[in-house]
Design an enzyme around this catalytic site. Structure first.
Site, PDB file in Angstrom:
ATOM      1  N   GLN A  35       0.818  -1.224   0.000  1.00  0.00           N
ATOM      2  CA  GLN A  35       0.000   0.000   0.000  1.00  0.00           C
ATOM      3  C   GLN A  35       0.849   1.271   0.000  1.00  0.00           C
ATOM      4  OE1 GLN A  35      -2.618  -1.492   3.442  1.00  0.00           O
ATOM      5  NE2 GLN A  35      -3.994  -0.232   2.234  1.00  0.00           N
ATOM      6  N   GLU A  56      -5.045  -7.533   5.865  1.00  0.00           N
ATOM      7  CA  GLU A  56      -3.693  -7.074   5.490  1.00  0.00           C
ATOM      8  C   GLU A  56      -2.936  -8.161   4.736  1.00  0.00           C
ATOM      9  OE1 GLU A  56      -3.363  -4.067   5.671  1.00  0.00           O
ATOM     10  OE2 GLU A  56      -4.886  -3.667   7.184  1.00  0.00           O
ATOM     11  N   LEU A  78      -7.401   1.796   3.215  1.00  0.00           N
ATOM     12  CA  LEU A  78      -6.737   3.055   2.831  1.00  0.00           C
ATOM     13  C   LEU A  78      -6.502   3.111   1.323  1.00  0.00           C
ATOM     14  CD1 LEU A  78      -4.172   3.260   5.765  1.00  0.00           C
ATOM     15  CD2 LEU A  78      -6.177   4.716   5.447  1.00  0.00           C
TER      16      LEU A  78
HETATM   17 NI    NI Z   1      -6.479  -2.477   3.143  1.00  0.00          NI
END
Ligand code: NI
Length: 187
Positions: A52, A145, A103
């Site tokens: 990310q 995650e 996110l």
């Molecule tokens: Ni995520």
């Protein structure tokens, strides 16, 4: 301390299988984990995976016990957790549904069903091998995650119809909120 840019879907780094960390946990990896934690707190996240922030490595940070609001200066760390090369070694038959956000899919939420408990083997911040059993939000968060390390987003757990709808909303959201990022409990 550094706040790193967060990559948003459909960026290709989010679809890659991340590389295992070879040769143990180094200071360079620890620096990345520290920066990821700062980035996660700054963006109201409870979990963040290295892809990310554009690093295709099997590294995660989590803190599901933080309190307060960073924008109001009331934020307190809870229990920061660091995972290198995490592997799920067991999952419960019982499932849990959580309204997930991410996110990398800012502003979008959807219910995802996952095992309620899991056991995870990993290297910690100091490079020591650990195996920990998790449940509830922590279990949901680590599974979300770990999906990132395999190029999977929470929207990939939804029907094609629902996923396409969220991706269209995300496009609009990204145009409207270029400088803003989602609220609490984004994984
Ligand atoms: Ni995520």
């Amino acid at each position: 301390m550094a706040i790193l840019p967060i990559y948003v879907a459909p960026h290709p780094v989010l679809k890659k299988i991340a590389d295992a960390v070879e040769g143990g946990v180094t200071d360079e990896h620890r620096k990345l984990m520290d920066d990821m934690l700062d980035t996660m707190y700054a963006t109201h996240g409870i979990g963040l995976a290295a892809p990310q922030v554009g690093e295709s490595l099997r590294i995660l940070v989590l803190d599901v016990a933080q309190k307060g609001d960073i924008d109001e200066g009331t934020h307190e760390k809870g229990t920061p957790m660091f995972f290198v090369n995490p592997e799920i070694t067991w999952t419960s038959d019982e499932q849990n549904i959580y309204n997930e956000g991410c996110l990398s899919v800012p502003g979008q939420y959807a219910e995802v069903e996952r095992p309620e408990k899991c056991r995870v083997k990993f290297l910690d911040y100091d490079g020591n091998e650990q195996e920990v059993e998790m449940e509830g939000l922590l279990a949901t968060c680590i599974q979300h995650e770990m999906d990132h390390l395999n190029g999977i987003l929470f929207i990939d757990h939804l029907s094609t119809l629902k996923r396409d709808m969220l991706m269209r909303k995300l496009k609009k959201w990204t145009k409207m909120n270029a400088d803003d990022i989602a609220e609490t409990h984004v994984l």
